[in-house]
Design an enzyme around this catalytic site. Structure first.
Site, short mmCIF file in Angstrom:
data_model
loop_
_atom_site.label_atom_id
_atom_site.label_comp_id
_atom_site.label_asym_id
_atom_site.label_seq_id
_atom_site.Cartn_x
_atom_site.Cartn_y
_atom_site.Cartn_z
CG ASP A 22 -38.66 17.97 19.26
OD1 ASP A 22 -37.74 18.09 20.08
OD2 ASP A 22 -38.74 17.02 18.45
CB ILE A 23 -38.69 17.40 13.85
CG1 ILE A 23 -39.15 17.16 12.43
CG2 ILE A 23 -37.82 16.27 14.34
CD1 ILE A 23 -38.02 17.25 11.40
CG ASN A 28 -32.65 15.13 27.26
OD1 ASN A 28 -33.10 14.92 28.38
ND2 ASN A 28 -33.37 14.98 26.16
N GLY A 70 -29.34 11.32 27.60
CA GLY A 70 -30.35 11.28 26.53
C GLY A 70 -30.18 12.34 25.47
CD GLN A 71 -26.60 17.33 24.62
OE1 GLN A 71 -25.95 17.10 25.64
NE2 GLN A 71 -26.49 18.45 23.94
CG HIS A 76 -31.77 21.30 22.68
ND1 HIS A 76 -30.57 20.72 22.31
CD2 HIS A 76 -32.62 20.28 22.95
CE1 HIS A 76 -30.70 19.40 22.34
NE2 HIS A 76 -31.93 19.10 22.73
CG HIS A 100 -36.45 19.00 25.08
ND1 HIS A 100 -36.89 18.30 23.99
CD2 HIS A 100 -35.13 18.72 25.19
CE1 HIS A 100 -35.89 17.62 23.46
NE2 HIS A 100 -34.80 17.86 24.17
#
Ligand code: 5GP
Ligand code: ZN
Length: 112
Positions: A31-32, A86, A92-93, A99, A101
């Site tokens: 994750d960035i 999410n 919260g998406q 995907h 997490h």
């Protein structure tokens, strides 16, 4: 492939990512904006908006994604981890390409 989707662009290598696992069905990258020392995303190559848009045809893909979580977490040295999907704006998406997490590796995660 959805031309406006950032994860589709990562899947097609149109934008770079820190991908460390790939097979015919999924890519997995860091994750960035990590929320833990290790935080990666398991992303299907198929563009599906969210868990809420999945149906029986995605059964195998979802199972495969979930089973990858502990394998890759262990490879990255995690002894425990949290998974999160999410779903929808209220969930919260922010990226509407499903995907999972996977994160951990710091202090014991707080109870939620
Ligand atoms: P969501 O809120 O949709 O569940 O999570 C989207 C996640 O994707 C966020 O944690 C965000 O930091 C991450 N993300 C968004 N854009 C990029 C990107 O271009 N590259 C990477 N590696 N992660 C991204
Ligand atoms: Zn997509």
């Amino acid at each position: 492939m959805n031309a406006d989707c950032i994860f589709c662009k990562i899947v097609s290598n149109d934008i770079p990512s820190n991908t460390f696992y790939e097979d015919e069905d999924v890519v997995v990258f860091h994750d960035i904006h990590p929320i833990a020392p290790v935080h990666f995303l398991i992303v299907p190559k198929l563009h599906v908006e969210s868990l809420a848009s999945c149906d029986e045809t995605h059964h195998g893909l979802l199972g495969k994604m979930l089973l990858l979580a502990p394998k890759l977490a262990t490879q990255l040295g995690l002894k425990g981890f949290r998974t999160m999907i999410n779903t929808g704006r209220e969930g919260g998406q922010e990226v509407f390409h499903i995907h999972i997490h996977v994160f951990g590796g710091g202090e014991t995660l707080p109870k939620i």
